[in-house]
Scaffold this motif. Sequence first.
Motif, mmCIF file in Angstrom:
data_model
loop_
_atom_site.group_PDB
_atom_site.id
_atom_site.type_symbol
_atom_site.label_atom_id
_atom_site.label_comp_id
_atom_site.label_asym_id
_atom_site.label_seq_id
_atom_site.Cartn_x
_atom_site.Cartn_y
_atom_site.Cartn_z
ATOM 1 N N PHE A 408 21.520 13.639 -45.860
ATOM 2 C CA PHE A 408 20.351 14.410 -46.285
ATOM 3 C C PHE A 408 20.128 14.233 -47.772
ATOM 4 O O PHE A 408 19.010 14.016 -48.237
ATOM 5 N N ALA A 409 21.223 14.328 -48.531
ATOM 6 C CA ALA A 409 21.104 14.299 -49.985
ATOM 7 C C ALA A 409 20.620 12.943 -50.471
ATOM 8 O O ALA A 409 19.953 12.860 -51.501
ATOM 9 N N ILE A 410 20.965 11.870 -49.762
ATOM 10 C CA ILE A 410 20.489 10.552 -50.187
ATOM 11 C C ILE A 410 18.970 10.522 -50.150
ATOM 12 O O ILE A 410 18.324 9.892 -50.987
ATOM 13 N N MET A 411 18.401 11.206 -49.176
ATOM 14 C CA MET A 411 16.949 11.196 -49.051
ATOM 15 C C MET A 411 16.289 12.247 -49.916
ATOM 16 O O MET A 411 15.086 12.253 -50.054
ATOM 17 N N PHE A 412 17.077 13.158 -50.470
ATOM 18 C CA PHE A 412 16.496 14.297 -51.149
ATOM 19 C C PHE A 412 16.903 14.329 -52.605
ATOM 20 O O PHE A 412 16.573 15.245 -53.314
ATOM 21 N N GLY A 413 17.574 13.283 -53.095
ATOM 22 C CA GLY A 413 18.290 13.376 -54.356
ATOM 23 C C GLY A 413 17.486 13.783 -55.564
ATOM 24 O O GLY A 413 16.685 13.020 -56.098
ATOM 25 N N ASP A 414 17.677 14.996 -55.983
ATOM 26 C CA ASP A 414 17.032 15.486 -57.194
ATOM 27 C C ASP A 414 17.837 16.694 -57.649
ATOM 28 O O ASP A 414 18.050 17.612 -56.869
ATOM 29 N N VAL A 415 18.246 16.681 -58.917
ATOM 30 C CA VAL A 415 19.128 17.751 -59.390
ATOM 31 C C VAL A 415 18.432 19.096 -59.317
ATOM 32 O O VAL A 415 18.980 20.086 -58.837
ATOM 33 N N ALA A 460 24.411 21.189 -52.521
ATOM 34 C CA ALA A 460 25.466 20.698 -53.405
ATOM 35 C C ALA A 460 25.452 19.175 -53.479
ATOM 36 O O ALA A 460 25.513 18.582 -54.562
ATOM 37 N N PHE A 461 25.348 18.533 -52.313
ATOM 38 C CA PHE A 461 25.319 17.074 -52.328
ATOM 39 C C PHE A 461 24.054 16.548 -52.982
ATOM 40 O O PHE A 461 24.070 15.493 -53.621
ATOM 41 N N SER A 462 22.944 17.295 -52.825
ATOM 42 C CA SER A 462 21.701 16.842 -53.456
ATOM 43 C C SER A 462 21.831 16.849 -54.965
ATOM 44 O O SER A 462 21.258 16.003 -55.652
ATOM 45 N N ILE A 463 22.582 17.823 -55.486
ATOM 46 C CA ILE A 463 22.799 17.837 -56.941
ATOM 47 C C ILE A 463 23.556 16.578 -57.345
ATOM 48 O O ILE A 463 23.208 15.901 -58.333
ATOM 49 N N TYR A 464 24.558 16.222 -56.554
ATOM 50 C CA TYR A 464 25.340 15.029 -56.894
ATOM 51 C C TYR A 464 24.484 13.764 -56.831
ATOM 52 O O TYR A 464 24.466 12.962 -57.767
ATOM 53 N N THR A 465 23.761 13.592 -55.730
ATOM 54 C CA THR A 465 22.931 12.380 -55.638
ATOM 55 C C THR A 465 21.809 12.418 -56.655
ATOM 56 O O THR A 465 21.355 11.380 -57.119
ATOM 57 N N GLY A 466 21.374 13.622 -57.024
ATOM 58 C CA GLY A 466 20.361 13.722 -58.064
ATOM 59 C C GLY A 466 20.874 13.183 -59.387
ATOM 60 O O GLY A 466 20.154 12.505 -60.121
ATOM 61 N N THR B 39 34.331 13.570 -48.104
ATOM 62 C CA THR B 39 33.595 13.725 -49.356
ATOM 63 C C THR B 39 33.989 12.640 -50.334
ATOM 64 O O THR B 39 33.133 12.004 -50.965
ATOM 65 N N ALA B 40 35.287 12.432 -50.486
ATOM 66 C CA ALA B 40 35.747 11.443 -51.456
ATOM 67 C C ALA B 40 35.191 10.068 -51.117
ATOM 68 O O ALA B 40 34.660 9.362 -51.997
ATOM 69 N N VAL B 41 35.287 9.680 -49.852
ATOM 70 C CA VAL B 41 34.814 8.351 -49.469
ATOM 71 C C VAL B 41 33.322 8.213 -49.729
ATOM 72 O O VAL B 41 32.864 7.255 -50.367
ATOM 73 N N CYS B 42 32.530 9.194 -49.251
ATOM 74 C CA CYS B 42 31.076 9.105 -49.400
ATOM 75 C C CYS B 42 30.665 9.054 -50.865
ATOM 76 O O CYS B 42 29.921 8.165 -51.300
ATOM 77 N N CYS B 43 31.161 9.983 -51.648
ATOM 78 C CA CYS B 43 30.705 10.079 -53.035
ATOM 79 C C CYS B 43 31.172 8.875 -53.850
ATOM 80 O O CYS B 43 30.417 8.323 -54.664
ATOM 81 N N TYR B 44 32.399 8.435 -53.606
ATOM 82 C CA TYR B 44 32.889 7.285 -54.357
ATOM 83 C C TYR B 44 32.079 6.045 -54.037
ATOM 84 O O TYR B 44 31.671 5.294 -54.929
ATOM 85 N N LEU B 45 31.831 5.837 -52.755
ATOM 86 C CA LEU B 45 31.060 4.670 -52.341
ATOM 87 C C LEU B 45 29.666 4.689 -52.953
ATOM 88 O O LEU B 45 29.168 3.679 -53.456
ATOM 89 N N PHE B 46 29.072 5.871 -52.951
ATOM 90 C CA PHE B 46 27.725 5.991 -53.498
ATOM 91 C C PHE B 46 27.699 5.670 -54.978
ATOM 92 O O PHE B 46 26.850 4.918 -55.469
#
Lengths: 833, 76
Positions: A408-415, A460-466, B39-46
């Motif tokens: 989801f976050a990959i498609m939504f990435g924005d902090v 949380a993940f969206s913040i990271y991808t953002g 989480t570690a795998v996904c975030c690191y890969l990204f």
Amino acid sequence: MGSLFRSEEVCLAQLFLQSASAYSCISELGERGLLEFRDLNPKVSPFQRRFVGEVRRCEEMEKTFSFLQQELRAAGRVPRPCAESPRAPVAREALRVQEQSEQLAQELREVTRNRASLRGNLRDLRQYLHVLREGQRFTSLPAPLGSPPRPRALSEREPILDPSLHQHLERKINFVAGVIHPWRVTAFERLLWRACRGYLVASFVEMPEPMEDLATGESITWVIFLISYWGEQIGQKIRKISDCFHCQVYLYPESESSRTDTIAKLHGQIQELSVTLEETEKYLAEVLDRVALVLPTWRVQVQKMKAIYLILNQCSFDVTEKCLIAEVWCPVQDLTQVQDALRQGSYQSGSSVECFVQRVPTSESPPTLIRTNKFTAGFQNIVDAYGVASYQEVNPAPYAIITFPFIFAIMFGDVGHGLLMFLFALWMVLYEDSPRLRQGTNEIWLTFFEGRYLILLMGAFSIYTGFIYNECFSKATTIFPSAWSVATMANHSSWSSAYLATHPSLTLDPNVTGVFRGPYPFGIDPIWSLATNHLNFLNSFKMKMSVVLGIVHMGFGVVLSIFNHVHFKQRHRLVLEFLPEMIFLLALFGYLVFLIFYKWIKFSAADSMVAPSILIHFIDMFLFTSNAENLPLYPGQVPVQMVLVVLALASVPVLLLGTPLYQWCRQRAPRMPLATGEQEPLLEGQEARNSVNATTEDVESGGHSPDAKHLDFAEVFMHQAIHTIEYCLGCVSNTASYLRLWALSLAHAQLSEVLWSMVMRNGFVGLNYVGGVVLVPVFAAFAVLTVAILLVMEGLSAFLHALRLHWVEFQNKFYVGAGYKLCPFAFTPDTWE
Amino acid sequence: FALPLVLFSAFWGLVGIAAPWFVPKGPNRGVIITMLVTTAVCCYLFWLIAILAQANPLFGPQLKNETIWYVRFLWE
């Protein structure tokens, strides 16, 4: 790992219950909510079952309860839901409840009837009183002093018909007085005039206060009429006409004194009646209070009783008619608890012989039970929405806890947007125990609330991808200094101000030393958000990222199938299915991932003119051709690719024919007693059922097994062919399908950029105080559009696509999802409509 | 380039490989370990994809002249 990894072990068991203690045992089991009961009398209609009388009794009681509740609601009381849930009542108690409820209902009916009639009487009396009072006005007016009747038009105030004058006119004047509906007055008057030709005087006046119309219940201002007439025939006509018009006619006494007497009497009667009515209302309130006190408990009790009898109807009696047999699906872990419950039940009902539970072997597929807590329940729900896991199949939910929010976050990435979503979910999670949040009735709100942990992780993940996409409300942040040096480029190419003025856009060349100083350490370089060609770079990056992540996700899915093969003791499938699948995936798409990474590492700006295109190489690989203009990525690429393609193509027939041939060979081997677990229970399981329901099928199934196996082979082969085609074509199409990660993240980025540049930027145009004031509505518009379009619409869209990627692309590599859930018999809390 | 690589690999390695040993025993141990590793795998890969895609750029950003004029003096 616990039961989130795969379903718990569930077994078929038989309960042997004494008839006397059956009721309390089932009540005990229902309180604990452990077992699912199976219907042992499927062919018996509901009206022929054993306990149909008791069920009917419960339903009658429920009817009485609903009548009581209606009365409560009509009186405006809201019944409180029951605080603790009472246990199901035993037979004596139930009888008592029934008697009491019927008694209360009877009382209530009587009291309401009395009240209604009292009210009607009161109304009548008051109307009569009004009629008399108003009538006084016409008939008691003093005559103009001795003047003879003047030939004036008959009007309402004319004292012509004063009875004191009647001796002059030598006629006897009679009166008809009554009350008529205001809408009918004109018609009435007209008809009277036409019918009686002036031999009457009719006066109409409105009642001073509105009264209730008994028929419709609305308040109407009635019209009082007083008709003075002479002559018998006229009188009869008038009375008939008033009947036609549904008027209420009252006796109008002729003399003044009798009128005053009647008025006084009426006053007295009204007084008495009011007092009686008050008493009745008080009594009614008392009865309603009593009802409100006991009704909630009764409702719950009778509901439980009815549920228990419905379950008892599903059991079968054994031959001696003394013992009930129930067949249940029971989690193996809970068998001791079940025994405990049965013991308690027998003790409570005071029977000496204990009921017991016995495990029964079966080859039917049991229901799936996966225990979740409040955190994992949301994720398990989205997996179950596609299909409940087959019994003891590996459950994709524990991985979906992280991969779903990540995709989801990959498609939504924005902090910025991710932060908003995270805070919203955090609020829901922190206040999850507040009753105000829990008891919402809006379905959409409840859906969001149920998924609060899901939204929390998504935010949380969206913040990271953002941060990685370097987008905060579409603006890039420079946490680290940018890796591209404009000054160096300007100095190198001597970009003076004059030069800049004549060239609207210029490109930085990474070949010049010092312009590019190494990759940005965390995410995308902020210079790209200032560049006009940033989509060129971003598209390439995001597409390759989508493909890489997709192949990794699918590879993970294939790997999960190992657990299934090992658990179901089908090790041949490890070699004949998993290995070819993995080889196919890795040889073709794993190689693609390798090419992507290799090109990133090996090719730089120095050879950007001649950098090979991966796509063209990939297509050529399949077609066994080569393109002279497309340089190879590494020496020896063509033979390596040929080997890989041949390997992949070779794995297809292994996948297609391996398992069916293996099974065929095993059957042709001399008939050894096969372990019952050997044949795939996932494919077909119509073998003997060792349960009470078993009939002559047991005997016959042994006879026609050779034919069944032959037929099965064709089916197995067909199934395997479908699986192979689906897998191979699926690998290609699913890889492309993951490109939606790129598409949606592009859409999101573009939308937020448009919103910023078209809405918010206009607020910064005016740099004075007025501009500051203008900024406020502009920001309001920006905020509303952000929430509505970017958070809600894009969020739902990304949610949907992430869900689809999981359900289809990920799960069709290993998941069957043909199971059914264990629905234990438990007393659900009463919902108070 | 080397420093961020080492740093982030170490960080996600800590999360994905070392942290699972320290999860307290309880009914949710398995779920938490799965979550940490995934989480570690996904975030690191990204993160790795993002940094590798920029390691050797084949072309540079094309900027407007106003941007060049402004950034030239601001960022250096």
